[in-house]
Design an enzyme around this catalytic site. Structure first.
Site, PDB file in Angstrom:
ATOM      1  N   VAL A   7       0.763  -1.274  -0.139  1.00  0.00           N
ATOM      2  CA  VAL A   7      -0.107  -0.162   0.208  1.00  0.00           C
ATOM      3  C   VAL A   7       0.973   1.322  -0.136  1.00  0.00           C
ATOM      4  CG1 VAL A   7      -1.839   1.248   1.343  1.00  0.00           C
ATOM      5  CG2 VAL A   7      -1.703  -1.218   1.294  1.00  0.00           C
ATOM      6  N   ASN A   9       0.957   5.687  -1.258  1.00  0.00           N
ATOM      7  CA  ASN A   9       0.069   6.875  -0.992  1.00  0.00           C
ATOM      8  C   ASN A   9      -0.769   7.016  -2.146  1.00  0.00           C
ATOM      9  OD1 ASN A   9       1.613   7.839   1.338  1.00  0.00           O
ATOM     10  ND2 ASN A   9       3.057   8.607  -0.004  1.00  0.00           N
ATOM     11  N   HIS A  11      -1.311   4.394  -4.796  1.00  0.00           N
ATOM     12  CA  HIS A  11      -1.863   3.107  -5.572  1.00  0.00           C
ATOM     13  C   HIS A  11      -1.540   1.988  -4.481  1.00  0.00           C
ATOM     14  CE1 HIS A  11      -2.300   5.682  -9.160  1.00  0.00           C
ATOM     15  NE2 HIS A  11      -3.195   4.890  -9.357  1.00  0.00           N
ATOM     16  N   THR A  12      -2.048   0.957  -4.765  1.00  0.00           N
ATOM     17  CA  THR A  12      -1.986  -0.261  -4.004  1.00  0.00           C
ATOM     18  C   THR A  12      -1.588  -1.305  -4.914  1.00  0.00           C
ATOM     19  OG1 THR A  12      -3.220   0.428  -1.958  1.00  0.00           O
ATOM     20  CG2 THR A  12      -2.900  -2.027  -2.372  1.00  0.00           C
ATOM     21  N   GLY A 109      10.972   4.253   5.505  1.00  0.00           N
ATOM     22  CA  GLY A 109       9.568   3.474   5.217  1.00  0.00           C
ATOM     23  C   GLY A 109       9.874   1.812   4.855  1.00  0.00           C
ATOM     24  N   ALA A 110       8.712   1.393   5.318  1.00  0.00           N
ATOM     25  CA  ALA A 110       8.918  -0.093   4.837  1.00  0.00           C
ATOM     26  C   ALA A 110       8.968  -0.478   3.564  1.00  0.00           C
ATOM     27  CB  ALA A 110       7.533  -0.855   5.374  1.00  0.00           C
ATOM     28  N   ASP A 111       8.543   0.467   2.623  1.00  0.00           N
ATOM     29  CA  ASP A 111       8.738   0.107   1.188  1.00  0.00           C
ATOM     30  C   ASP A 111      10.076   0.243   0.691  1.00  0.00           C
ATOM     31  OD1 ASP A 111       8.470   2.924   1.916  1.00  0.00           O
ATOM     32  OD2 ASP A 111       7.980   3.450  -0.153  1.00  0.00           O
ATOM     33  N   THR A 186       2.150  23.064 -25.608  1.00  0.00           N
ATOM     34  CA  THR A 186       2.420  23.124 -24.036  1.00  0.00           C
ATOM     35  C   THR A 186       2.275  21.683 -23.429  1.00  0.00           C
ATOM     36  OG1 THR A 186       1.244  25.117 -23.765  1.00  0.00           O
ATOM     37  CG2 THR A 186       1.308  23.766 -21.953  1.00  0.00           C
TER      38      THR A 186
END
Length: 271
Positions: A7, A9, A11-12, A109-111, A186
């Site tokens: 999980v 911020n 997307h999971t 962070g765990a990630d 642009t």
């Protein structure tokens, strides 16, 4: 079958991992939007709807969350719905086997931890790990398997969206490679800044790590990338050696297997 849940911020990612050790393989995976206000019941229903009948073959669950509110709800989901399934939730106090040589290990962070663990396990060398998520993390793991720290920059999509949101003349654009670094409109200008600009950011950070950290200028250091936007940016970089789509899921599996092995060892010792 192991269910791995990552999980973040925005997307999971969920994956079903078949086999263990060197024979482990991600056989199915999904990517969904992260809902910060999701409840344990909603989370369980969402996951059950994705994995379907495979829920009957689950032998374990390994999960991490960089969103505190979802982490709390995941604990409740595990207790209420999967109490009979062995679980490992990556949070402070959980054994990962990766020493954190930083000022405050609880801030990491765990990630980032599981990515570095998986990279070192996969390549058996010092690694620079680049994760293209909502933030771009460039993390460093030594040849001994020690987390040395890293750098964090805003992610590609987050930066592009922020530019559009804070400027009346810009709008949200699809992130694809433009025809040239010199945009003719642009949209192309914004795409060029995102794609080529972040490629330069990654190359610059990797080159600085190689230059500044003793031993990382050698050829034996592996630079590995992961994350959803990596395939868009990597063709424009020259410093990344490997792309591993399921690096985080593999790291979750490793932490699960190590903790389950510890628990079995303690159980045998008390007999």
């Amino acid at each position: 079958m192991l269910l791995a849940i990552d999980v973040r911020n925005t997307h999971t990612v969920l994956g079903l991992v078949s086999g263990t050790g060197e024979h482990a393989k991600v056989v199915q995976h999904w990517r969904i939007r992260t809902e910060a206000e999701i409840t344990a019941d909603e989370l369980a229903l969402t996951i059950d709807g994705l994995i379907g009948d495979d829920s009957e073959t689950l032998t374990g669950v390994a999960a991490l969350s960089t969103v505190p509110s979802v982490l709390h709800e995941m604990r409740g989901m595990f207790d209420q719905y999967w109490s009979s399934v062995p679980q490992v939730l990556i949070e402070p106090g959980v054994r990962t086997g990766l020493p954190l040589l930083v000022d405050n290990p609880k801030e990491v962070g765990a990630d980032r931890i599981v990515n570095c663990l998986a990279a070192h396990h996969r390549f058996g060398s010092a690694c620079i790990v680049v994760d293209f998520g909502s933030s771009i993390c460039v993390d460093v793991v030594s040849a001994k398997g020690e987390f040395l720290g890293g750098a964090i920059a805003p992610g590609v999509q987050v930066s592009s969206d922020a530019a559009a949101a804070r400027s009346a003349a810009l709008r949200r654009v699809e992130l694809t490679r433009p025809r040239s670094v010199v945009g003719k409109n642009t949209v192309e200008c914004m795409q060029s800044g995102a794609v080529f600009g972040f490629a330069g950011l990654v190359d610059g950070l990797v080159e600085r790590v190689r230059r500044d950290i003793d031993g990382f200028g050698a050829a034996g250091v592996t630079v590995v990338a992961t994350g959803h936007t990596a395939p868009l940016i990597l063709p424009e970089t020259h410093t990344v050696d490997r792309y591993e789509e399921h690096l985080t899921l593999d790291g979750l599996r490793l932490v699960y297997e190590r903790n389950r092995a510890d628990q079995r060892g303690k159980a045998r010792a008390t007999r």
